[in-house]
Design a protein around this motif. Structure first.
Motif, mmCIF file in Angstrom:
data_model
loop_
_atom_site.group_PDB
_atom_site.id
_atom_site.type_symbol
_atom_site.label_atom_id
_atom_site.label_comp_id
_atom_site.label_asym_id
_atom_site.label_seq_id
_atom_site.Cartn_x
_atom_site.Cartn_y
_atom_site.Cartn_z
ATOM 1 N N SER A 1 0.714 -1.160 0.138
ATOM 2 C CA SER A 1 -0.047 -0.004 0.013
ATOM 3 C C SER A 1 0.916 1.264 0.150
ATOM 4 N N THR A 2 2.299 1.182 0.144
ATOM 5 C CA THR A 2 2.817 2.447 0.102
ATOM 6 C C THR A 2 4.021 2.655 -1.398
ATOM 7 N N PRO A 3 3.744 2.030 -2.460
ATOM 8 C CA PRO A 3 4.467 2.402 -3.450
ATOM 9 C C PRO A 3 3.820 3.460 -4.112
ATOM 10 N N TRP A 4 4.624 4.085 -4.897
ATOM 11 C CA TRP A 4 4.168 5.443 -5.864
ATOM 12 C C TRP A 4 3.489 6.456 -4.912
ATOM 13 N N ASN A 5 4.039 6.852 -3.965
ATOM 14 C CA ASN A 5 3.692 7.517 -2.874
ATOM 15 C C ASN A 5 4.126 9.004 -3.427
ATOM 16 N N TYR A 6 3.118 10.020 -3.790
ATOM 17 C CA TYR A 6 3.292 11.378 -4.051
ATOM 18 C C TYR A 6 3.449 12.361 -3.103
ATOM 19 N N ASN A 7 3.336 11.792 -1.917
ATOM 20 C CA ASN A 7 3.474 12.652 -0.806
ATOM 21 C C ASN A 7 5.279 13.294 -0.683
ATOM 22 N N ILE A 8 5.905 12.580 -1.461
ATOM 23 C CA ILE A 8 7.429 13.041 -1.298
ATOM 24 C C ILE A 8 7.242 14.283 -2.340
ATOM 25 N N PHE B 1 -4.875 13.205 -1.517
ATOM 26 C CA PHE B 1 -4.109 13.572 -0.134
ATOM 27 C C PHE B 1 -5.213 13.848 0.719
ATOM 28 N N SER B 2 -4.575 13.936 2.064
ATOM 29 C CA SER B 2 -5.198 14.266 3.401
ATOM 30 C C SER B 2 -5.585 15.742 3.344
ATOM 31 N N PRO B 3 -6.539 16.269 3.518
ATOM 32 C CA PRO B 3 -6.958 17.575 3.273
ATOM 33 C C PRO B 3 -6.566 18.362 4.428
ATOM 34 N N VAL B 4 -5.918 17.575 5.502
ATOM 35 C CA VAL B 4 -5.139 18.160 6.741
ATOM 36 C C VAL B 4 -4.067 18.651 6.176
ATOM 37 N N ALA C 1 3.118 22.380 -6.891
ATOM 38 C CA ALA C 1 2.119 22.820 -7.793
ATOM 39 C C ALA C 1 1.797 21.333 -8.369
ATOM 40 N N LEU C 2 2.956 20.328 -8.963
ATOM 41 C CA LEU C 2 2.458 19.102 -9.426
ATOM 42 C C LEU C 2 1.745 18.439 -8.537
ATOM 43 N N MET C 3 1.954 18.532 -7.252
ATOM 44 C CA MET C 3 1.039 17.433 -6.434
ATOM 45 C C MET C 3 -0.379 17.989 -6.366
ATOM 46 N N ILE C 4 -0.683 19.366 -6.588
ATOM 47 C CA ILE C 4 -1.887 19.809 -6.793
ATOM 48 C C ILE C 4 -2.566 19.255 -7.781
ATOM 49 N N ILE C 5 -1.938 19.251 -8.960
ATOM 50 C CA ILE C 5 -2.382 18.786 -10.111
ATOM 51 C C ILE C 5 -2.832 17.270 -10.250
ATOM 52 N N LEU C 6 -1.904 16.632 -9.699
ATOM 53 C CA LEU C 6 -2.131 14.904 -9.298
ATOM 54 C C LEU C 6 -3.447 14.856 -8.273
ATOM 55 N N TRP C 7 -3.552 15.798 -7.291
ATOM 56 C CA TRP C 7 -4.796 15.781 -6.767
ATOM 57 C C TRP C 7 -6.082 15.951 -7.355
#
Length: 389
Positions: free
Chosen positions: A309-316, A365-368, A352-358
């Motif tokens: 459940s942890t691969p391809w984690n874009y939180n990084i 991602f967690s809204p927190v 910015a890329l993270m927002i696009i993925l979201w």
């Protein structure tokens, strides 16, 4: 009466021996699925599922529980981190099993399966074979192979295509992340930690059977399962009737409160830095160090463990592992290095890329996180301006 007691003692004490010693169930026997309510602790927050085998003629009433783990097992915690946690099938009397839930005031419901005598003995033989010391351990997976999902696997393996899991009762097929969130307070540290640790792989829709990794969904699924075209569920009853435990959070201890506080604090410090033409190295060092540590841990979970459940984690993309090495820039009072501006542009681009993925549901991602992302954006922007001046 004495014969029944002797048979029960023999059955309980001879577990893990030869299959030929497994007793043949009588017509009075029944096999059922037990569903137990969620508890307060993280490991019990999703409830529990187990099989019960009863036979009033033989005096048998035992529970086969695939949710047994041992903190004292060698390398328990390291195996947990590596995704190699071992769970076991245990067998105990129904009274002993029930005592724990009565003590914690958690409801227990029983679903008696409509099986022929031959099918009951087939399942009992399977449980007893599975209970042998060389067979009882299995590699645990919180989403794909746990005490609840394994019940669906067992029933499907034993009865094959005759068993049909009907998904018409589901409002929709949820993703694994959505299913986990249904059982947790989104604004809790446990939920936040799980959300951050999960990669994008959990944002796919679970199949009808995969929903059964949650005990409540497994219970609903048994109500909507057929065998040979007939309902698998014969009868359902409540054994312990307690109210659902609803965890109550305290907002000042929640991650959203502390991240909002951090955002406010960072905004004030950044304003003062701008006003005086300075930079608070201690704040930047702390932000870079902590996000770098988190990112490094997430990268390890992704690349160096067996977690599914942890691969391809874009939180990084916000918790940049490179921040860990870059934090040293703020330790010394000299001017920021020339390459640092390019690094900041990269970090801002990743946000910015993270927002696009979201937005495009590549990963949810967690809204927190929102106050924390704003905190980083404010500080990255100010440091970029500071490097130019």
């Amino acid at each position: 009466m004495r014969l029944s007691v002797l048979l029960l003692m023999f059955f309980l004490l001879s577990g893990g021996r030869l299959l030929s010693q497994t007793p043949s169930l009588s017509e009075n026997s029944q096999i059922s699925l037990l569903t137990c309510a969620a508890g307060d602790e993280l490991y019990s927050m999703f409830g529990h599922t187990a099989f019960r085998v009863q036979d009033s003629v033989l005096g048998i009433d035992v529970v086969y529980n695939y949710g047994t783990f041992d903190f004292n097992r060698p390398n328990f915690y390291s195996n947990f981190v590596k995704g190699r946690l071992i769970y076991s099938l245990s067998r105990r009397s129904f009274d002993r099993f029930l005592f724990e839930y009565e003590l914690e005031k958690r409801w227990v419901r029983e679903q008696i399966l409509d099986l022929s005598l031959e099918e009951k003995n087939q399942l009992l033989n399977f449980f007893e074979t599975n209970y042998l010391p060389e067979n009882r351990d299995y590699l645990y997976d919180p989403l794909l192979n746990n005490c609840s999902s394994i019940t669906g696997n067992i029933l499907k393996d034993q009865f094959g295509d005759a068993l049909v899991f009907d998904g018409s009762h589901l409002d929709q097929q949820y993703t694994f992340r959505q299913l986990v969130r249904q059982n947790m307070d989104l604004n809790s540290w446990a939920s936040f930690g799980i959300d951050v640790a999960f990669g994008s792989v959990v944002d796919r829709k679970a199949t009808v059977q995969e929903h059964m990794f949650l005990p409540y969904y497994a219970m609903q699924q048994i109500r909507n399962t057929t065998k040979d075209g007939k309902p698998l569920l014969k009868r359902e009853r409540t054994i312990l009737d307690y109210a659902e435990i609803t965890p109550s959070g305290f907002f000042p201890l929640s991650p959203l409160f502390w991240f909002a506080l951090l955002l406010l604090f960072t905004a004030i410090v950044t304003y003062l830095d701008h006003k005086h033409g300075t930079r608070s190295r201690w704040l930047d060092f702390t932000l870079f160090l902590l996000t770098g540590l988190i990112g490094t841990f997430l990268l390890i979970l992704w690349l160096a463990t067996d977690h599914t459940s942890t691969p391809w984690n874009y939180n990084i993309l916000w918790a940049l592992p490179a921040n860990l090495g870059t934090a040293y820039v703020f330790v010394f009072p000299q001017h920021l290095p020339a390459w640092f501006a390019k690094y900041l542009w990269t970090a801002i681009s990743f946000l910015a890329l993270m927002i696009i993925l979201w937005v495009f549901n590549v990963q949810i991602f967690s809204p927190v996180l929102i106050p924390l992302l704003l905190t980083l954006a404010i500080r990255y922007g100010y440091l970029l301006k500071f490097t130019k001046s």
